[in-house]
Design an enzyme around this catalytic site. Structure first.
Site, PDB file in Angstrom:
ATOM      1  N   PRO A  30      82.939  78.175 -18.357  1.00  0.00           N
ATOM      2  CA  PRO A  30      81.685  78.722 -17.826  1.00  0.00           C
ATOM      3  C   PRO A  30      80.730  77.609 -17.391  1.00  0.00           C
ATOM      4  O   PRO A  30      80.581  76.612 -18.098  1.00  0.00           O
ATOM      5  CB  PRO A  30      81.105  79.482 -19.024  1.00  0.00           C
ATOM      6  CG  PRO A  30      81.673  78.789 -20.223  1.00  0.00           C
ATOM      7  CD  PRO A  30      83.026  78.268 -19.817  1.00  0.00           C
ATOM      8  N   ARG A  49      70.928  77.066  -1.791  1.00  0.00           N
ATOM      9  CA  ARG A  49      71.745  78.268  -2.004  1.00  0.00           C
ATOM     10  C   ARG A  49      71.394  79.425  -1.078  1.00  0.00           C
ATOM     11  O   ARG A  49      72.222  80.272  -0.822  1.00  0.00           O
ATOM     12  CB  ARG A  49      71.722  78.696  -3.483  1.00  0.00           C
ATOM     13  CG  ARG A  49      72.336  77.640  -4.405  1.00  0.00           C
ATOM     14  CD  ARG A  49      72.607  78.140  -5.805  1.00  0.00           C
ATOM     15  NE  ARG A  49      73.694  79.090  -5.837  1.00  0.00           N
ATOM     16  CZ  ARG A  49      73.570  80.396  -5.939  1.00  0.00           C
ATOM     17  NH1 ARG A  49      72.361  80.927  -6.032  1.00  0.00           N
ATOM     18  NH2 ARG A  49      74.612  81.176  -5.947  1.00  0.00           N
ATOM     19  N   CYS A  55      62.884  69.690   8.062  1.00  0.00           N
ATOM     20  CA  CYS A  55      62.786  69.849   9.501  1.00  0.00           C
ATOM     21  C   CYS A  55      63.992  70.627   9.989  1.00  0.00           C
ATOM     22  O   CYS A  55      64.924  70.070  10.569  1.00  0.00           O
ATOM     23  CB  CYS A  55      62.718  68.480  10.149  1.00  0.00           C
ATOM     24  SG  CYS A  55      62.184  68.587  11.840  1.00  0.00           S
ATOM     25  N   TYR A  80      73.614  74.994 -10.047  1.00  0.00           N
ATOM     26  CA  TYR A  80      73.891  74.706  -8.645  1.00  0.00           C
ATOM     27  C   TYR A  80      72.623  74.511  -7.808  1.00  0.00           C
ATOM     28  O   TYR A  80      72.575  74.889  -6.650  1.00  0.00           O
ATOM     29  CB  TYR A  80      74.787  75.800  -8.036  1.00  0.00           C
ATOM     30  CG  TYR A  80      76.091  75.968  -8.793  1.00  0.00           C
ATOM     31  CD1 TYR A  80      77.050  74.962  -8.790  1.00  0.00           C
ATOM     32  CD2 TYR A  80      76.354  77.106  -9.563  1.00  0.00           C
ATOM     33  CE1 TYR A  80      78.229  75.086  -9.503  1.00  0.00           C
ATOM     34  CE2 TYR A  80      77.539  77.242 -10.282  1.00  0.00           C
ATOM     35  CZ  TYR A  80      78.470  76.224 -10.245  1.00  0.00           C
ATOM     36  OH  TYR A  80      79.638  76.355 -10.954  1.00  0.00           O
TER      37      TYR A  80
HETATM   38  N1  LLP Z   1      86.103  76.094 -13.169  1.00  0.00           N
HETATM   39  C1  LLP Z   1      86.437  75.809 -11.904  1.00  0.00           C
HETATM   40  C2  LLP Z   1      87.757  75.277 -11.613  1.00  0.00           C
HETATM   41  C3  LLP Z   1      85.521  75.997 -10.871  1.00  0.00           C
HETATM   42  O1  LLP Z   1      85.871  75.737  -9.632  1.00  0.00           O
HETATM   43  C4  LLP Z   1      84.217  76.485 -11.182  1.00  0.00           C
HETATM   44  C5  LLP Z   1      83.230  76.672 -10.145  1.00  0.00           C
HETATM   45  C6  LLP Z   1      83.907  76.758 -12.520  1.00  0.00           C
HETATM   46  C7  LLP Z   1      84.875  76.561 -13.485  1.00  0.00           C
HETATM   47  C8  LLP Z   1      82.579  77.266 -12.962  1.00  0.00           C
HETATM   48  O2  LLP Z   1      82.258  78.488 -12.401  1.00  0.00           O
HETATM   49  P1  LLP Z   1      80.929  79.247 -12.855  1.00  0.00           P
HETATM   50  O3  LLP Z   1      81.109  79.687 -14.298  1.00  0.00           O
HETATM   51  O4  LLP Z   1      79.796  78.298 -12.727  1.00  0.00           O
HETATM   52  O5  LLP Z   1      80.815  80.376 -11.924  1.00  0.00           O
HETATM   53  N2  LLP Z   1      77.970  76.251  -5.543  1.00  0.00           N
HETATM   54  C9  LLP Z   1      78.289  77.642  -5.765  1.00  0.00           C
HETATM   55  C10 LLP Z   1      79.241  77.821  -6.903  1.00  0.00           C
HETATM   56  C11 LLP Z   1      80.532  77.065  -6.731  1.00  0.00           C
HETATM   57  C12 LLP Z   1      81.437  77.233  -7.906  1.00  0.00           C
HETATM   58  C13 LLP Z   1      82.537  76.261  -7.838  1.00  0.00           C
HETATM   59  N3  LLP Z   1      83.445  76.334  -8.932  1.00  0.00           N
HETATM   60  C14 LLP Z   1      76.991  78.405  -5.991  1.00  0.00           C
HETATM   61  O6  LLP Z   1      75.932  77.817  -5.942  1.00  0.00           O
HETATM   62  O7  LLP Z   1      77.018  79.623  -6.168  1.00  0.00           O
END
Ligand code: LLP
Length: 432
Positions: A292, A331, A362, A391
């Protein structure tokens, strides 16, 4: 405003976060400012650990996906809370190791890790390298051979699941750059190849179906497919995959409409599914890894800005411009992500306006939100954007040579800087 233990409106009618008046924070540390509540982060870490303990007898490890928010203090907290971490670059690995994070509890991901990054990981004793491609497999085997070590690895695979989330953050379906494809036998061939590498120990497999997911079905389906794969590999290759990494992706609340799944329930269901497959098919119960990111830090953070201009364009829209924007939170521009916002100094007043909140870059698309319900804004007001702990800081840039904002940690009414604000001097440090 959605309900949260951390968010309150105090007697002066100001927004309070982690026991601190956000107007005082803005005054003391300037804006834009990321504010993170330590108690919320620690509680989330504890909750994840506890459910792993209760539902799966602790036969697993929760890895904080540090791409969501990465800095020294965050690795310290994850370490103190007994979590491992997921890193995706030499930079994240370096930061984790710089605070003494135990390398054996680090899992290194990435679809195109460089030779230098792999060498660094092998040299420092990273516990799990998630191998993503055939090129990486042979490179890593050679690196481990040179150092005369047996490197533990997991193989990344796509279980073929379309999770209902923004297409940019879907990762479990076939048309995605990560890992190997399960349904056409590619993952099986890859695991066979991995098991045959003399300098690598194939510990298990990894999948991640996507991010900001509210439905538990894709997670359950992924776990079942991964377990089927474990059984298949044992039956055909005689290889036991002892570790199952199920990734992250649990959704959080950005607005009142968002209904996150209760992690405890989800963990219970996943554990039951895995235990029953292991029992019925007579395979060893795998050690589980979970990753997570957003759900540990997302709701633990807010961003404070100062309102500058307010432009009312009759019959078009009202632009409320703030002193940050896509440089601290890209985002909206990337995913049209919605946020709840309010004016900290007018927190008690009703939100009578519907505005477009614009950044200072800009670039016309530099917006933090459109059709945002807000109190009547004027220059000097402090705007708070909620649920920005994940993020945001980690995706911040120096576009337009805007120095990156500071991060302040709050807890029970006290505050401290955990990442200093960049200076103009920092911006030219590497220029020659
Ligand atoms: N494990 C792997 C292999 C991942 O690629 C990710 C996220 C996570 C865990 C963690 O996922 P989470 O629990 O945070 O959802 N920049 C995007 C999110 C990209 C997520 C990339 N991978 C945003 O701002 O929504």
């Amino acid at each position: 405003m959605y309900q949260s233990e951390s968010l309150k409106i105090n007697e002066q009618g100001h927004l309070e976060f982690g026991g601190c008046d956000t107007l005082s924070l803005a005054k003391e540390y300037q804006t834009p400012l990321y504010v993170m509540d330590e108690q919320v982060i620690r509680n989330n870490c504890k909750q994840y650990r506890q459910s792993m303990e209760e539902c799966y007898g602790g036969h697993g490890l929760v890895l904080y996906a540090s791409k969501a928010f990465s800095c020294k203090e965050m690795y310290r907290i994850a370490m103190e809370e007994g979590l491992g971490v997921d890193v995706v670059s030499g930079g994240e690995l370096y930061t984790a190791l710089s605070v003494g994070f135990p390398a054996e509890k680090i899992c290194f991901h990435g679809n195109n890790k460089t030779k230098e990054e792999l060498e660094m990981a092998v040299k420092t004793g990273v516990g799990y390298i998630v191998v993503d491609s055939r090129e990486e497999l042979s490179l890593l085997n050679a690196i481990a051979g040179e150092r005369k070590v047996k490197q533990p690895i997991l193989c990344r695979m796509k279980p073929g699941i379309d999770a209902h989330t923004h297409s940019f953050v879907q990762t479990g379906h076939i048309d995605c750059k990560f890992g190997t494809v399960l349904e056409n036998g590619d993952s099986f061939d890859f695991a066979k190849l991995a098991a045959a590498q003399p300098n690598l120990t194939l510990l298990g497999v990894h999948c991640h179906v996507g991010s900001q997911i509210f439905d538990e079905k894709p997670f359950l389906l992924a776990a079942e497919r991964m377990m089927d794969f474990v059984v298949q590999v044992r039956e055909i290759l005689g290889v036991t995959l002892k570790v199952l990494n199920l990734g992250g992706g649990y959704g959080i609340r950005y607005t009142e409409q968002d209904q996150p799944i209760a992690y405890g329930d989800y963990m219970k269901k996943i554990s039951e599914a895995i235990k029953s497959i292991a029992h019925d098919r007579n395979v060893e119960l795998p050690f589980i890894l979970m990753e997570p990111g957003r759900s540990i830090v997302g709701e633990a953070g807010i961003t404070l800005y100062t309102v500058g201009s307010v432009k009312k364009i009759p019959d078009v829209r009202t632009f409320v411009s703030v002193d940050g924007g896509m440089s601290d939170n890209p985002r909206y521009i990337l995913y049209q992500a919605e946020y709840e916002m309010l004016l900290s100094n007018k927190a008690k007043e009703e939100k009578t306006a519907s505005v477009t909140v614009a950044g200072k870059c800009c670039e016309s698309g530099d917006l933090l939100g459109e059709n945002v319900a807000l109190q009547e804004a004027k220059a000097g007001d402090i705007l708070a954007v909620l649920s920005t702990g994940a993020y945001n800081y980690s995706m911040a840039s120096n576009y337009n040579r805007i120095p990156r904002a500071a991060v302040v940690m709050v807890k029970d009414g006290a505050s401290r800087v955990i990442v200093r604000r960049e200076s103009y001097e920092d911006l030219i440090r590497n220029d020659v």
